[in-house]
Design an enzyme around this catalytic site. Structure first.
Site, PDB file in Angstrom:
ATOM      1  N   ASN A   1      -4.777   5.986  -7.142  1.00 43.54           N
ATOM      2  CA  ASN A   1      -5.357   7.336  -7.128  1.00 43.54           C
ATOM      3  C   ASN A   1      -4.354   8.384  -7.602  1.00 43.54           C
ATOM      4  O   ASN A   1      -3.992   9.320  -6.885  1.00 43.54           O
ATOM      5  CB  ASN A   1      -5.909   7.675  -5.742  1.00 43.54           C
ATOM      6  CG  ASN A   1      -4.881   7.578  -4.626  1.00 43.54           C
ATOM      7  OD1 ASN A   1      -3.847   6.944  -4.778  1.00 43.54           O
ATOM      8  ND2 ASN A   1      -5.166   8.216  -3.509  1.00 43.54           N
TER       9      ASN A   1
ATOM     10  N   HIS B   1       0.842  -1.204   0.000  1.00 44.61           N
ATOM     11  CA  HIS B   1       0.000   0.000   0.000  1.00 44.61           C
ATOM     12  C   HIS B   1       0.874   1.249   0.000  1.00 44.61           C
ATOM     13  O   HIS B   1       1.196   1.806   1.041  1.00 44.61           O
ATOM     14  CB  HIS B   1      -0.898  -0.028   1.231  1.00 44.61           C
ATOM     15  CG  HIS B   1      -2.008   0.973   1.212  1.00 44.61           C
ATOM     16  ND1 HIS B   1      -3.229   0.726   1.792  1.00 44.61           N
ATOM     17  CD2 HIS B   1      -2.093   2.220   0.700  1.00 44.61           C
ATOM     18  CE1 HIS B   1      -4.017   1.778   1.630  1.00 44.61           C
ATOM     19  NE2 HIS B   1      -3.335   2.702   0.978  1.00 44.61           N
TER      20      HIS B   1
ATOM     21  N   HIS C   1       1.558   5.112  -2.031  1.00 40.34           N
ATOM     22  CA  HIS C   1       1.114   6.145  -2.976  1.00 40.34           C
ATOM     23  C   HIS C   1       2.356   6.817  -3.555  1.00 40.34           C
ATOM     24  O   HIS C   1       3.107   7.465  -2.821  1.00 40.34           O
ATOM     25  CB  HIS C   1       0.227   7.167  -2.273  1.00 40.34           C
ATOM     26  CG  HIS C   1      -1.039   6.588  -1.725  1.00 40.34           C
ATOM     27  ND1 HIS C   1      -2.177   6.465  -2.473  1.00 40.34           N
ATOM     28  CD2 HIS C   1      -1.320   6.083  -0.503  1.00 40.34           C
ATOM     29  CE1 HIS C   1      -3.139   5.913  -1.730  1.00 40.34           C
ATOM     30  NE2 HIS C   1      -2.633   5.663  -0.530  1.00 40.34           N
TER      31      HIS C   1
ATOM     32  N   ASN D   1      -6.546   9.161   6.920  1.00 40.93           N
ATOM     33  CA  ASN D   1      -7.777   8.424   6.674  1.00 40.93           C
ATOM     34  C   ASN D   1      -7.470   6.950   6.460  1.00 40.93           C
ATOM     35  O   ASN D   1      -6.748   6.624   5.518  1.00 40.93           O
ATOM     36  CB  ASN D   1      -8.490   8.998   5.438  1.00 40.93           C
ATOM     37  CG  ASN D   1      -9.853   8.367   5.202  1.00 40.93           C
ATOM     38  OD1 ASN D   1     -10.301   7.510   5.937  1.00 40.93           O
ATOM     39  ND2 ASN D   1     -10.508   8.803   4.135  1.00 40.93           N
TER      40      ASN D   1
ATOM     41  N   ASP E   1       0.838   2.616   3.768  1.00 47.58           N
ATOM     42  CA  ASP E   1      -0.054   3.687   3.305  1.00 47.58           C
ATOM     43  C   ASP E   1       0.738   4.985   3.166  1.00 47.58           C
ATOM     44  O   ASP E   1       0.268   6.076   3.523  1.00 47.58           O
ATOM     45  CB  ASP E   1      -1.249   3.870   4.237  1.00 47.58           C
ATOM     46  CG  ASP E   1      -2.362   4.719   3.609  1.00 47.58           C
ATOM     47  OD1 ASP E   1      -2.254   5.066   2.419  1.00 47.58           O
ATOM     48  OD2 ASP E   1      -3.340   5.023   4.317  1.00 47.58           O
TER      49      ASP E   1
ATOM     50  N   HIS F   1       2.428  14.383   0.529  1.00 51.46           N
ATOM     51  CA  HIS F   1       1.646  15.542   0.103  1.00 51.46           C
ATOM     52  C   HIS F   1       2.552  16.755  -0.031  1.00 51.46           C
ATOM     53  O   HIS F   1       3.506  16.925   0.739  1.00 51.46           O
ATOM     54  CB  HIS F   1       0.541  15.857   1.102  1.00 51.46           C
ATOM     55  CG  HIS F   1      -0.596  14.887   1.084  1.00 51.46           C
ATOM     56  ND1 HIS F   1      -1.380  14.687  -0.033  1.00 51.46           N
ATOM     57  CD2 HIS F   1      -1.081  14.053   2.037  1.00 51.46           C
ATOM     58  CE1 HIS F   1      -2.306  13.776   0.245  1.00 51.46           C
ATOM     59  NE2 HIS F   1      -2.134  13.372   1.488  1.00 51.46           N
TER      60      HIS F   1
END
Length: 425
Positions: free
Chosen positions: A90, A56, A58, A276, A303, A307
């Protein structure tokens, strides 16, 4: 190819021995090995683990290269001891077609720091209305086997059933972000005493638990495979425990931050702690740790959610949820579990590699095995400085915390990506 002789190293916590790496594989394991042509690394006090695998991650590329790229995220992963990561869908554009997942897969190959396995979206544009091109992504060069709308729940039960039925044909997996959206509208943090005191809209535990309960029943009905992302509540653990007792094909993950940090962190109003699902209570953390130890929760997944500065350094209500995780995950797990090396190898390498079907990963160092491994110094302690992280982003919740363990070296198919704690390239 390079040859390396790692002397006096403990393989997954066993008695010290020597490891010879040659031609991309572990050529020999045993005391007193010699190899005149090999570069010798002193492994005294170090532990050799199978290269870590993250289910997981990003990586943000394509679309948000200001926050992360496949290359920068891969470098962060290698520095964290990883040899393979699964990249969530995403991105922008969303990884909902064969073309986009192949782009991510090729960028990973070009970086050459870890194996990057794309995860495809379940629905077109993550909108939860129509199934994406699951079959085309599965047949693509990326050979996608896990599909997730992570960041969004596949809330429609009919659509979730169809997705489970579709991937059953090629033994694929639907990885669910378990969140009933009608129960979390406007939510800012965990619903409980702290949210009430701070006046922030709460994200109730039942919003996660209800979706997991629904989905394990759908999975049982279809006979397919379900993976539950970032489990965060004690109630979810009990639902999973019952599902596994019934033989339902469900696996689950927990993040390092949900094993360590509680919702009390929100009292600072520092958006670095906004995530989240949200940080939960000490009771939830205790249940998650116990479930990880006994196997109800199968794996640790980071996760890793980088950002850009403007998306985090703002008012809590407007901040994007998510935390960095790749470079600190092993230290957090070591802090939580202690030096239980076999359990750590199982939860952070073997099991995630099995779930994702990643050939050559998740294998303990042994003769003939691909040399995907990491060397850890368990006695070292390091203070996390955000500016020193390899990620393009700085939103780590562990800034200035002193954590146990240090990744000394990482090898991908026999070639070092990290040596002496520094990225080779």
């Amino acid at each position: 190819m390079s040859s390396y002789l790692i002397s006096n190293v403990s393989v997954v916590g066993a008695a010290p021995t020597d490891l010879l790496i040659r031609d991309g594989v572990v050529a020999a394991v045993g005391a007193g090995l010699t190899a005149p042509d090999a570069t010798v690394l002193d492994g005294t006090g170090l532990v050799a683990l199978p290269g870590l695998v993250d289910l997981h991650t990003h990586l943000r590329e394509p679309g948000r290269e200001d926050a992360e790229t496949v290359e920068s995220g891969s470098r962060a992963a290698a520095l964290g001891g990883y040899t393979a990561v699964c990249a969530m869908a995403n991105t922008s554009p969303v990884a909902d077609t064969a073309g986009v997942v192949e782009q991510v897969w090729r960028l990973g190959r070009e970086a050459g720091l870890v194996d990057v396995q794309p995860i495809g979206a379940v629905t077109v544009g993550l909108a939860g209305e129509h199934l994406a091109e699951l079959g085309a992504m599965a047949d693509s060069a990326a050979r996608v086997r896990i599909f997730s709308d992570d960041g969004h729940c596949v809330a429609d039960p009919r659509l979730m059933r169809r997705a489970l039925e579709y991937v059953k044909a090629f033994d694929g997996i639907i990885a669910q972000h378990a969140e009933e959206p009608r129960l979390t509208e406007g939510a800012q943090m965990h619903e409980g005493e702290v949210s009430a005191r701070l006046g922030l809209t709460g994200w109730p535990a039942v919003a996660e638990e209800a979706i997991i309960a629904r989905d394990v029943l759908l999975t049982e009905h279809v006979g397919s495979r379900l993976h539950v992302c970032h489990v965060s509540t004690a109630g979810s653990v009990e639902v999973l425990r019952q599902a596994k007792a019934r033989g339902i094909r469900v696996t689950a993950e927990v993040t390092p931050h949900h094993l360590l940090l509680t919702d009390s962190r929100a009292e600072t109003y520092d958006p670095v702690y906004k995530v989240n699902p949200p940080l939960r209570t000490a009771t939830d953390i205790a249940a998650l740790r116990a479930a990880l130890a006994d196997g109800v929760i199968d794996i640790v997944a980071t996760d890793h959610a980088p950002h850009a500065v403007e998306d985090k350094e703002c008012e809590w209500a407007y901040a994007r949820p998510g935390m960095l995780g790749l470079e600190t995950a092993l230290s957090i797990v070591l802090d939580v579990l202690g030096p239980q090396w076999d359990l750590i190898a199982e939860r952070m390498s073997r099991a995630p590699a099995r779930i994702a079907g990643l050939e050559g990963h998740g294998l303990d160092p042994a003769p003939g095995v691909p040399a995907n491994l990491t060397l850890v110094d368990p006695a070292a302690r390091r203070t996390i400085e955000p500016a020193e992280l390899a990620s393009r982003s700085r939103n780590t919740p562990y800034a200035r915390m002193t954590l146990p363990g240090r990744i000394v070296a990482t090898f991908l198919r026999g070639e070092p990506t990290v040596l002496d704690g520094k990225a080779v390239r």
